[in-house]
Scaffold this active site. Structure first.
Site, PDB file in Angstrom:
ATOM      1  CB  CYS A 188      -0.909   0.095   1.467  1.00 27.04           C
ATOM      2  SG  CYS A 188      -1.914   1.439   1.177  1.00 27.04           S
ATOM      3  CB  CYS A 217      -1.906   3.483   8.086  1.00 29.30           C
ATOM      4  SG  CYS A 217      -2.324   4.486   7.370  1.00 29.30           S
ATOM      5  CB  CYS A 242      -0.915  -0.223   7.806  1.00 31.09           C
ATOM      6  SG  CYS A 242      -1.621  -1.763   7.130  1.00 31.09           S
ATOM      7  CB  CYS A 264     -15.809  -7.578   6.246  1.00 26.99           C
ATOM      8  SG  CYS A 264     -17.667  -7.223   7.348  1.00 26.99           S
ATOM      9  CB  CYS A 298     -18.802  -4.909   5.118  1.00 25.84           C
ATOM     10  SG  CYS A 298     -18.313  -3.296   5.756  1.00 25.84           S
ATOM     11  CB  CYS A 300     -18.610   0.040   9.102  1.00 24.68           C
ATOM     12  SG  CYS A 300     -16.871  -0.701  10.602  1.00 24.68           S
ATOM     13  NE  ARG A 335     -17.848  -5.648  13.136  1.00 28.20           N
ATOM     14  CZ  ARG A 335     -17.980  -5.078  12.527  1.00 28.20           C
ATOM     15  NH1 ARG A 335     -17.298  -3.709  12.004  1.00 28.20           N
ATOM     16  NH2 ARG A 335     -19.297  -4.869  12.310  1.00 28.20           N
TER      17      ARG A 335
HETATM   18  N1  SAM Z   1      -6.658   0.475   3.101  1.00 29.32           N
HETATM   19  C1  SAM Z   1      -8.081   0.661   3.406  1.00 29.32           C
HETATM   20  C2  SAM Z   1      -8.394   2.148   4.709  1.00 29.32           C
HETATM   21  O1  SAM Z   1      -7.016   2.839   5.099  1.00 29.32           O
HETATM   22  O2  SAM Z   1      -9.575   2.243   5.035  1.00 29.32           O
HETATM   23  C3  SAM Z   1      -8.618  -0.482   4.342  1.00 29.32           C
HETATM   24  C4  SAM Z   1      -7.888  -1.254   5.497  1.00 29.32           C
HETATM   25  S1  SAM Z   1      -7.325  -0.970   6.953  1.00 29.32           S
HETATM   26  C5  SAM Z   1      -6.464  -2.290   7.227  1.00 29.32           C
HETATM   27  C6  SAM Z   1      -8.646  -0.893   7.887  1.00 29.32           C
HETATM   28  C7  SAM Z   1      -8.322  -0.575   9.649  1.00 29.32           C
HETATM   29  O3  SAM Z   1      -7.499  -1.295   9.979  1.00 29.32           O
HETATM   30  C8  SAM Z   1      -7.797   0.553   9.548  1.00 29.32           C
HETATM   31  O4  SAM Z   1      -8.364   1.913   9.914  1.00 29.32           O
HETATM   32  C9  SAM Z   1      -7.004   0.073  11.140  1.00 29.32           C
HETATM   33  O5  SAM Z   1      -8.134   0.619  11.482  1.00 29.32           O
HETATM   34  C10 SAM Z   1      -7.029  -0.892  11.313  1.00 29.32           C
HETATM   35  N2  SAM Z   1      -5.519  -1.921  11.842  1.00 29.32           N
HETATM   36  C11 SAM Z   1      -5.162  -1.746  10.356  1.00 29.32           C
HETATM   37  N3  SAM Z   1      -4.004  -3.002  11.004  1.00 29.32           N
HETATM   38  C12 SAM Z   1      -3.925  -3.069  12.517  1.00 29.32           C
HETATM   39  C13 SAM Z   1      -3.477  -3.228  13.650  1.00 29.32           C
HETATM   40  N4  SAM Z   1      -1.841  -3.494  13.399  1.00 29.32           N
HETATM   41  N5  SAM Z   1      -3.284  -3.135  14.345  1.00 29.32           N
HETATM   42  C14 SAM Z   1      -4.829  -2.762  15.276  1.00 29.32           C
HETATM   43  N6  SAM Z   1      -5.736  -1.973  13.907  1.00 29.32           N
HETATM   44  C15 SAM Z   1      -5.088  -2.370  12.668  1.00 29.32           C
HETATM   45 FE1  SF4 Z   2      -2.877   1.337   3.312  1.00 31.21          FE
HETATM   46 FE2  SF4 Z   2      -2.972   0.064   6.121  1.00 31.21          FE
HETATM   47 FE3  SF4 Z   2      -3.399   2.977   5.510  1.00 31.21          FE
HETATM   48 FE4  SF4 Z   2      -5.433   1.051   5.303  1.00 31.21          FE
HETATM   49  S1  SF4 Z   2      -4.481   1.188   6.966  1.00 31.21           S
HETATM   50  S2  SF4 Z   2      -3.878   3.100   4.012  1.00 31.21           S
HETATM   51  S3  SF4 Z   2      -3.215  -0.686   3.692  1.00 31.21           S
HETATM   52  S4  SF4 Z   2      -1.164   1.436   4.840  1.00 31.21           S
END
Ligand code: SAM
Ligand code: SF4
Ligand code: DTB
Length: 320
Positions: free
Chosen positions: A50, A54, A57, A94, A125, A185, A256
């Site tokens: 990606c 973040c 992530c 989802c 979702c 959501c 959730r």
């Molecule tokens: N890329 C999209 C976005 O950022 O909206 C969708 C996928 S993203 C992985 C969805 C959510 O998963 C994030 O906004 C975050 O809240 C949660 N998430 C991702 N990695 C995580 C982690 N290591 N621990 C807890 N929550 C996590």
């Molecule tokens: Fe990309 Fe992960 Fe950020 Fe979603 S949360 S935008 S998958 S880096």
């Protein structure tokens, strides 16, 4: 006019635990069957690589997490997973993609996935990142019920979490989703180094969305080696308090208990259910990390007297 302020939500966080749980239980029982839990199953339909940074992530191309990238899944594979989830008792499927946002061309396949899952009689979702004008309408046209897009933290902390997009852009996507008639959501993560006031600030933002999100995922950080947040941790009791604050401020939303269930264990999860959580991600994997086994969840439900919610989210049990 904003309904909640960070100060009033912080006051909730600071209540003695028994008082906080009592208030959350009163609100929960007025709006829901307190022993029913909604079950959603997750599938990563495009993994890793990606463009966004973040800090939590595993899927960001900016962090070396050792995750294997995968191209977008085929529709048949997705429908196979959805059938298995339905057979296991999930009512919602989802699908998550590691994108900054989808390209218009990506949506052809996504639409087919949404149509297919919907045809199985499940709620749908997706979480695909930021949307451009017209994309939410296409998803709605395919039968999408929910779009997941989290605010993740308080506005003032967002830049410590990610710098490749802004909080305002998240709000803009949420607006497009709402305007297209798709249920929202939207939740966040605790344990990213924020303080309690920021946790209260995040709940305030969510509660003041008008209307509040129908689903509010509260994630406890799953620390991922190789990310800037690999060494972060939080007292799990803050998860309980965050869930209770979400329940009190968003009385008719499903709250959730999301990432972090393995770390919480059964006792921690039981406290989260007492605090008003009434939905979980159900299935052995979240997107890239682990989740309790189906059999372990079934055993926990039996122990706690919980049962899977049979109805769709639009049909809430309400005493009034
Ligand atoms: N890329 C999209 C976005 O950022 O909206 C969708 C996928 S993203 C992985 C969805 C959510 O998963 C994030 O906004 C975050 O809240 C949660 N998430 C991702 N990695 C995580 C982690 N290591 N621990 C807890 N929550 C996590
Ligand atoms: Fe990309 Fe992960 Fe950020 Fe979603 S949360 S935008 S998958 S880096
Ligand atoms: C949400 O709030 N949590 C889910 C879902 N929405 C997409 C994702 C949790 C991901 C946990 C880390 C992982 O498995 O990669």
């Amino acid at each position: 006019m904003a309904k909640w302020t960070t100060d009033t939500v912080l006051e909730l966080f600071e209540l003695p635990l028994a008082d906080l749980i009592h208030r959350a239980q009163l609100v929960h029982r007025e709006n829901f069957d307190p022993n029913a839990v909604q079950l959603s199953t997750l599938m990563s339909i495009k993994t890793g690589g990606c463009s966004e940074n973040c800090g939590y992530c595993s899927q960001s191309a900016h962090h070396d997490t050792g995750l294997e990238r995968q191209r977008m899944a085929e529709v048949d594979e997705v429908l196979g997973n959805a059938r298995a989830a339905k057979a296991g008792g999930a009512t919602r499927f989802c699908m998550g993609a590691a994108w900054r946002g989808p390209k218009d061309a990506d949506l052809d396949k996504i639409e087919a996935m949404v149509r297919g899952v919907k045809a199985l009689g499940m709620e749908t979702c997706v979480t695909l990142g930021m949307l451009k004008p017209g994309q939410a309408e296409r998803l709605k046209g395919a039968g999408l019920d929910y779009y997941n897009h989290n605010l993740d933290t308080a506005p003032e902390y967002y830049e410590q979490v990610v710098t490749t997009h802004r909080y305002e852009e998240r709000l803009d996507t949420l607006k497009q989703v709402r305007e297209a008639g798709i249920s929202v959501c939207c939740g966040g993560i605790i344990g990213m180094g924020e303080d309690r006031r920021m946790r209260a600030g995040m709940i305030t933002q969510l509660a003041n969305l008008n209307p509040a999100p129908e689903s509010v995922p509260v994630n406890m950080l799953v620390p991922i080696p190789g990310t800037p947040m690999a060494d972060q941790q939080v007292d799990p009791m803050e998860m309980v308090r965050t869930i209770a604050a979400a329940r009190i401020t968003m009385p008719t939303s499903h709250v959730r208990l999301s990432a972090g269930r393995q770390a919480l264990g059964e006792m921690g999860q039981a406290l989260c259910f007492l605090a008003g959580a009434n939905s979980i991600f159900y299935g052995e994997k979240l997107l890239t990390t682990g989740n309790p086994e189906w059999t372990a969840d079934q055993a926990m439900f039996t122990k706690l007297g919980l049962r899977a919610e049979p109805v769709v989210e639009g049909q809430r049990r309400c005493a009034h």
